[in-house]
Design an enzyme around this catalytic site. Structure first.
Site, short mmCIF file in Angstrom:
data_model
loop_
_atom_site.label_atom_id
_atom_site.label_comp_id
_atom_site.label_asym_id
_atom_site.label_seq_id
_atom_site.Cartn_x
_atom_site.Cartn_y
_atom_site.Cartn_z
N LYS A 52 8.32 -24.42 -28.28
CA LYS A 52 7.50 -23.26 -29.10
C LYS A 52 7.38 -21.83 -28.40
CE LYS A 52 3.48 -23.28 -27.68
NZ LYS A 52 2.75 -22.22 -28.00
N GLN A 96 -1.32 -30.21 -27.64
CA GLN A 96 -0.35 -31.32 -28.23
C GLN A 96 -0.18 -32.58 -27.56
OE1 GLN A 96 2.76 -30.07 -28.85
NE2 GLN A 96 3.38 -32.13 -28.10
N ASP A 119 -1.53 -26.71 -36.80
CA ASP A 119 -0.84 -28.53 -36.48
C ASP A 119 -1.70 -28.27 -38.04
OD1 ASP A 119 0.87 -28.86 -35.07
OD2 ASP A 119 -0.32 -29.60 -33.51
#
Ligand code: NDP
Length: 293
Positions: A52, A96, A119
């Site tokens: 990322k 995450q 997300d």
């Protein structure tokens, strides 16, 4: 049979995002800024966060990562989420997953402001997606829809069979393809471990999307001739041919199924590379306040 090339599609999308980021900077505004919170040292998560950061650098998006030890408490993670929610310098952020067992993932996700939830996991974004309202769509379903779009695969009136109903892949992709949109307007059947005669159902699919987490589960006899097959699964298997000692395979037995399908995503190089560009795309939308204006 035509290969759906996720690597090349992701490269093209990155170029598009790079141009759009440059236009934002040229207009005198700050670069979009994506932050990530990583708790613990799960190797797969570290790889994803590394990827990322690299992708952000390539397109000119600012990337920051908050790396916290595995012993971090739930309260401390919630405090960091609050901080990022209120940091005007950050357009969007992700926490995450998976988080260590002592931290309630749902509690953390629900604390993220939906406007910054790039997300697309917050219930507000999931609900808005289901209602066909502007929403951040989570990375893997977003990537699948983008591949369908860019390969001009007709979905209207088609029978889509989705194998697997996880919150991050199967369920959202089934909602997206049944919405009154394009791509969409499909008749969708969602299968899971309690589905009876799964192979019979799979054989009726014009478009088969496989997200089971079962190595090479889908065999040629489960696929209708000329079906479109999208394989989301990723598995490492030992291999003498590869220098690394392993190779990647999907949930679909590629060599046989590819001979029957009209389009198919390979593993690696299919859905996987689309995930990070989907996150970049959501970050761009966040910077432009496209979803929540
Ligand atoms: P989950 O394990 O969360 O969900 C799997 C789903 O498949 C569940 O709904 C389960 O049913 C169903 N299932 C499992 N085994 C069977 C079976 N034998 N028969 C019928 N149904 C079954 O998986 P994810 O959706 O998170 O991931 C799926 C795969 O995709 C994994 O290989 C993962 O690594 C990969 N992945 C790849 C990504 C990418 O970027 N390419 C991103 C995300 C995931 P039930 O609900 O009844 O338990």
């Amino acid at each position: 049979m035509k290969i759906i090339d996720g690597r090349e599609t992701a490269r093209q999308i990155k170029e598009e995002i790079k141009a759009e980021v440059a236009a934002i900077i040229d207009s005198g505004k700050d670069s979009p800024h994506l932050a990530a919170v990583l708790v613990g040292d799960d190797p797969a998560s570290q790889t994803y966060i590394g990827g990322k950061e690299k992708a952000c650098n390539e397109v000119g998006i600012i990337s920051s990562v908050y790396r916290l030890p595995a012993i971090t408490t739930e309260k401390e993670v919630l405090e960091l989420v609050d901080f990022l929610n209120n940091d005007d310098q950050v357009d969007g952020f992700i926490v995450q997953l998976p988080l260590p067992d002592h931290i309630d993932e749902n509690k953390i996700i629900q604390r993220i402001r939906p406007e910054k939830d790039v997300d697309g996991f917050h219930p507000v974004n999931v609900g808005r997606m289901a209602l066909n309202l502007p929403a951040y769509i989570s990375a893997t379903p977003f990537g699948i829809i983008e591949l369908i779009k860019r390969y001009h695969i007709e979905t209207e009136g088609k029978h889509v069979v989705v194998l697997g109903r996880s919150h991050i892949v199967g369920t959202p992709v089934s909602i997206l393809l049944s919405r009154k949109t394009n791509p969409g307007n499909a008749t969708v059947t969602l299968c899971h471990s309690k589905t009876k005669n799964l192979a019979d159902v799979a054989r009726t699919a014009d478009i088969l999307i496989v997200a089971l987490g079962q190595k090479e589960f889908v065999t040629a006899d489960m696929v209708k001739k000329d079906a479109v097959v999208i394989d989301v699964g990723i598995h490492r298997v030992p291999s003498d041919e590869a220098k690394s000692g392993y190779k990647l395979v999907g949930d679909v037995k590629f060599d046989k199924v590819s001979r029957k399908a009209s389009f198919i995503t390979p593993v690696p190089g299919g859905v996987g590379p689309m995930t990070i560009v989907s996150l970049l795309s959501n970050t761009l939308k966040a910077a432009r306040k496209e979803i929540y204006s």
